[in-house]
Design an enzyme around this catalytic site. Structure first.
Site, PDB file in Angstrom:
ATOM      1  N   CYS A   7       0.857  -1.153  -0.092  1.00 36.18           N
ATOM      2  CA  CYS A   7       0.004   0.008   0.029  1.00 36.18           C
ATOM      3  C   CYS A   7       0.839   1.486  -0.209  1.00 36.18           C
ATOM      4  O   CYS A   7       2.099   1.221  -0.357  1.00 36.18           O
ATOM      5  CB  CYS A   7      -0.850   0.008   1.186  1.00 36.18           C
ATOM      6  SG  CYS A   7      -0.174   0.151   2.853  1.00 36.18           S
ATOM      7  N   ASN A  10       2.230   1.425   4.348  1.00 33.29           N
ATOM      8  CA  ASN A  10       2.619   0.242   5.179  1.00 33.29           C
ATOM      9  C   ASN A  10       2.196   0.223   6.647  1.00 33.29           C
ATOM     10  O   ASN A  10       2.790  -0.347   7.455  1.00 33.29           O
ATOM     11  CB  ASN A  10       4.128  -0.165   4.959  1.00 33.29           C
ATOM     12  CG  ASN A  10       4.357  -1.580   5.478  1.00 33.29           C
ATOM     13  OD1 ASN A  10       5.308  -1.972   5.805  1.00 33.29           O
ATOM     14  ND2 ASN A  10       3.387  -2.417   5.253  1.00 33.29           N
ATOM     15  N   CYS A  12      -1.599   0.740   7.564  1.00 26.67           N
ATOM     16  CA  CYS A  12      -2.957   0.359   7.315  1.00 26.67           C
ATOM     17  C   CYS A  12      -3.359  -0.713   6.678  1.00 26.67           C
ATOM     18  O   CYS A  12      -3.550  -2.085   7.216  1.00 26.67           O
ATOM     19  CB  CYS A  12      -4.061   1.490   6.888  1.00 26.67           C
ATOM     20  SG  CYS A  12      -3.886   2.817   8.291  1.00 26.67           S
ATOM     21  N   ARG A  13      -3.356  -0.709   5.180  1.00 30.55           N
ATOM     22  CA  ARG A  13      -3.920  -1.756   4.398  1.00 30.55           C
ATOM     23  C   ARG A  13      -3.034  -3.062   4.240  1.00 30.55           C
ATOM     24  O   ARG A  13      -3.687  -4.066   4.492  1.00 30.55           O
ATOM     25  CB  ARG A  13      -4.167  -1.206   3.015  1.00 30.55           C
ATOM     26  CG  ARG A  13      -5.302  -0.329   3.078  1.00 30.55           C
ATOM     27  CD  ARG A  13      -5.653   0.550   2.189  1.00 30.55           C
ATOM     28  NE  ARG A  13      -4.439   1.358   1.686  1.00 30.55           N
ATOM     29  CZ  ARG A  13      -4.191   2.280   0.815  1.00 30.55           C
ATOM     30  NH1 ARG A  13      -5.316   2.095  -0.219  1.00 30.55           N
ATOM     31  NH2 ARG A  13      -3.495   2.989   0.558  1.00 30.55           N
ATOM     32  N   SER A  14      -1.577  -2.564   3.868  1.00 29.72           N
ATOM     33  CA  SER A  14      -0.789  -3.602   3.393  1.00 29.72           C
ATOM     34  C   SER A  14      -0.332  -4.772   4.763  1.00 29.72           C
ATOM     35  O   SER A  14      -0.317  -5.919   4.693  1.00 29.72           O
ATOM     36  CB  SER A  14       0.514  -3.577   2.718  1.00 29.72           C
ATOM     37  OG  SER A  14       1.326  -2.592   3.391  1.00 29.72           O
ATOM     38  N   ASP A 124      -7.840   3.814   0.958  1.00 25.08           N
ATOM     39  CA  ASP A 124      -7.060   4.226   2.264  1.00 25.08           C
ATOM     40  C   ASP A 124      -7.986   4.746   3.073  1.00 25.08           C
ATOM     41  O   ASP A 124      -8.804   5.662   3.163  1.00 25.08           O
ATOM     42  CB  ASP A 124      -6.487   5.357   1.370  1.00 25.08           C
ATOM     43  CG  ASP A 124      -5.474   5.946   2.541  1.00 25.08           C
ATOM     44  OD1 ASP A 124      -5.309   5.714   3.481  1.00 25.08           O
ATOM     45  OD2 ASP A 124      -4.456   6.752   1.995  1.00 25.08           O
TER      46      ASP A 124
HETATM   47  P1  4NP Z   1      -1.902   2.866   4.060  1.00 26.38           P
HETATM   48  O1  4NP Z   1      -2.409   4.043   4.705  1.00 26.38           O
HETATM   49  O2  4NP Z   1      -1.310   3.105   2.493  1.00 26.38           O
HETATM   50  O3  4NP Z   1      -3.025   1.774   4.189  1.00 26.38           O
HETATM   51  O4  4NP Z   1      -0.755   2.562   5.139  1.00 26.38           O
HETATM   52  C1  4NP Z   1      -1.876   5.509   4.579  1.00 26.38           C
HETATM   53  C2  4NP Z   1      -1.139   5.717   5.916  1.00 26.38           C
HETATM   54  C3  4NP Z   1      -0.455   6.714   5.841  1.00 26.38           C
HETATM   55  C4  4NP Z   1      -0.720   7.990   4.967  1.00 26.38           C
HETATM   56  C5  4NP Z   1      -1.539   7.547   3.918  1.00 26.38           C
HETATM   57  C6  4NP Z   1      -2.075   6.355   3.785  1.00 26.38           C
HETATM   58  N1  4NP Z   1      -0.086   8.911   5.249  1.00 26.38           N
HETATM   59  O5  4NP Z   1      -0.337  10.024   4.156  1.00 26.38           O
HETATM   60  O6  4NP Z   1       0.582   9.436   6.113  1.00 26.38           O
END
Ligand code: 4NP
Length: 163
Positions: A7, A10, A12-14, A124
């Site tokens: 993602c 790294n 939340c989703r992955s 996201d």
């Molecule tokens: P992820 O979520 O890609 O699922 O880990 C996010 C975590 C942090 C951010 C964006 C998406 N950020 O902009 O900090």
């Protein structure tokens, strides 16, 4: 079989996909030798544990994200992993841009393995409400079951195996 979930951050989703797929595969693919990992295309959160809202939502369903730490996708990942599964099209495009040409066929959208979900991207959840984390889990559980089915059928690079 070595599988990398990707993602943006790294956190939340992955990492959710890593923990959910590891749990489901331990049950459904006990005879397969699997390496399961996750990484982000961006480096904002490198070294951090998963987002607290993510970890808590996952724990309520019995998935343990403690011990995971964010890292970025590295050039070696394109050589090391057999299947690189992106959570959304933005990350898919980033991976395809960074990967050597001969590796691009190993990169796909994770939700290709959950055609019944009616969605093609894991959204996201970072800036959204609590329901976003439940929705992420629903989609990731469905795709993890589909990926297990594809691996059992010996067709991991085809979502056909998931049907
Ligand atoms: P992820 O979520 O890609 O699922 O880990 C996010 C975590 C942090 C951010 C964006 C998406 N950020 O902009 O900090």
């Amino acid at each position: 079989m070595k599988i990398l979930f990707v993602c943006l951050g790294n956190i939340c989703r992955s990492p959710t996909a890593e923990a959910v797929f590891r749990t489901i595969a331990a049950r459904e693919l006990a005879d397969h030798e699997l390496t399961i990992d996750s990484a982000g295309t961006a480096g904002y959160h490198v070294g951090e544990p998963p987002d607290r809202r993510t970890s808590e939502a996952a724990a309520r369903r019995g998935y343990d994200l403690s011990g995971l730490r964010a890292r970025m996708v590295e050039p070696e990942d394109f050589e090391r992993f057999d299947l690189i599964l992106a959570m959304d099209r933005q990350n898919l495009r980033t991976l395809e841009r960074r990967a050597p040409v001969q590796v691009r066929e190993r990169i796909r959208l994770f939700l290709d393995y959950a055609p019944e979900a009616g969605e093609t991207e894991v959204p996201d959840p970072y800036y959204g409400g609590a329901n976003g984390f439940e929705h992420v889990l629903d989609l990731i559980e469905a795709a993890s079951r589909g990926l297990c089915a594809a691996l059992r059928s010996g067709q991991p690079s085809s979502a056909e195996g998931a049907r």
